[in-house]
Design a protein around this motif. Structure first.
Motif, short mmCIF file in Angstrom:
data_model
loop_
_atom_site.label_atom_id
_atom_site.label_comp_id
_atom_site.label_asym_id
_atom_site.label_seq_id
_atom_site.Cartn_x
_atom_site.Cartn_y
_atom_site.Cartn_z
N ILE A 1 0.85 -1.20 0.00
CA ILE A 1 0.00 0.00 0.00
C ILE A 1 0.88 1.25 0.00
CG2 ILE A 1 -1.66 1.34 1.37
CD1 ILE A 1 -2.79 -1.36 2.36
N TRP A 2 1.89 1.26 0.87
CA TRP A 2 2.80 2.41 0.91
C TRP A 2 3.60 2.52 -0.39
CZ3 TRP A 2 4.48 0.43 6.33
CH2 TRP A 2 3.59 0.91 7.30
N ARG A 3 3.97 1.37 -0.96
CA ARG A 3 4.68 1.40 -2.24
C ARG A 3 3.85 2.09 -3.31
NH1 ARG A 3 4.12 -3.74 -5.85
NH2 ARG A 3 2.04 -2.81 -5.72
N ASP A 4 2.56 1.72 -3.42
CA ASP A 4 1.69 2.33 -4.42
C ASP A 4 1.60 3.83 -4.22
OD1 ASP A 4 1.25 -0.17 -5.49
OD2 ASP A 4 -0.75 -0.41 -4.63
N ALA A 5 1.45 4.24 -2.95
CA ALA A 5 1.33 5.67 -2.66
C ALA A 5 2.62 6.40 -3.02
CB ALA A 5 1.00 5.87 -1.18
N CYS A 6 3.77 5.81 -2.69
CA CYS A 6 5.05 6.45 -3.00
C CYS A 6 5.28 6.52 -4.51
CB CYS A 6 6.20 5.69 -2.33
SG CYS A 6 6.34 6.00 -0.56
N ARG A 7 4.91 5.48 -5.22
CA ARG A 7 5.05 5.52 -6.68
C ARG A 7 4.25 6.66 -7.29
NH1 ARG A 7 4.62 -0.86 -8.54
NH2 ARG A 7 6.80 -1.43 -8.13
N ASP A 8 3.03 6.83 -6.80
CA ASP A 8 2.20 7.93 -7.30
C ASP A 8 2.86 9.27 -7.02
OD1 ASP A 8 0.25 6.24 -8.27
OD2 ASP A 8 -1.01 6.38 -6.48
N ILE A 9 3.35 9.44 -5.82
CA ILE A 9 3.97 10.70 -5.42
C ILE A 9 5.23 10.97 -6.24
CG2 ILE A 9 5.22 11.81 -3.51
CD1 ILE A 9 3.13 10.39 -1.64
N ILE A 10 6.00 9.93 -6.51
CA ILE A 10 7.19 10.07 -7.35
C ILE A 10 6.79 10.46 -8.77
CG2 ILE A 10 9.11 8.81 -8.41
CD1 ILE A 10 9.14 7.10 -5.76
N ASP A 11 5.76 9.81 -9.30
CA ASP A 11 5.28 10.12 -10.65
C ASP A 11 4.76 11.56 -10.74
OD1 ASP A 11 5.91 7.60 -11.54
OD2 ASP A 11 3.87 6.81 -11.35
#
Length: 205
Positions: A99-109
């Motif tokens: 879940i945190w990975r998905d959120a971080c990926r979005d923020i990075i994108d």
């Protein structure tokens, strides 16, 4: 192995059907100032610590170029949600890391340069798996093993340094004696304790 399966899943582009909003704790309605905008007061402490550690006290160096003030504010708030969740959530299974990975990926994108967060999450997940696999009551044994491994690692580094110095000293002596010196003669030289004042009876009595 369960951890290997998790790592493989972590590296895919697949997303979970649940998001960080599904596990988020209720927030107070209090808003506080941060980076020229307003964020939930719960986010200020983790955001401040992160900015001091990775941004020199500010997120300004972590934003991709061309972001408007509004976009920056949104990024900070979204990232604050992740950091707050990581500080307060009790991890019970590996799904939380995804879940945190998905959120971080979005923020990075979206334009916040925190790619290293993905490596951090992987390491945190590894620690979690290690904890779950550790037999009950083995904490002291684990600490002792780690301490001994670290001590051995330091001794190996010291040994490597000494071997290097030994090689240099031997090479220097060879240069002084010449290349035709035999190994027996070298051993004789190195083992000799004779000094100019020595007598043949030395060590006899």
């Amino acid at each position: 192995m369960r951890f290997r399966k998790f790592t493989s899943s972590f590296d895919t582009e697949d997303r979970l059907s649940i998001t960080i909003d599904d596990i988020a704790r209720p927030l107070s309605s209090i808003q506080s100032s941060f980076e020229g905008g307003k964020v939930p007061s719960e986010f200020v402490a983790p955001l401040t610590k992160f900015a001091e550690r990775y941004g020199g006290g500010s997120f300004s160096s972590l934003f991709a170029e061309g972001k408007s003030a509004r976009q920056k504010q949104k990024l900070v708030e979204e990232f604050g949600s992740v950091l707050y969740s990581m500080e307060t959530e009790e991890v019970k299974n590996e799904e939380t890391f995804l879940i945190w990975r998905d959120a971080c990926r979005d923020i990075i994108d979206w334009g916040l340069k925190v790619d290293f967060m993905l490596d951090h999450l992987k390491q945190a997940a590894r620690d979690f798996f290690g904890y779950m696999l550790r037999p009950s009551g083995s904490e002291s044994s684990c600490r002792e093993i780690i301490q001994m491994e670290e001590a051995i690692s330091q001794l190996r580094k010291k040994l490597l340094h000494l071997e290097q110095k030994l090689g240099e000293a031997r090479e220097d002596l060879h240069l002084r004696l010449g290349d035709d010196i035999s190994s027996d003669s070298m051993s004789c030289i190195l083992g000799s304790s004779w000094v100019p004042q020595s007598r043949a009876s030395r060590g006899l009595y």
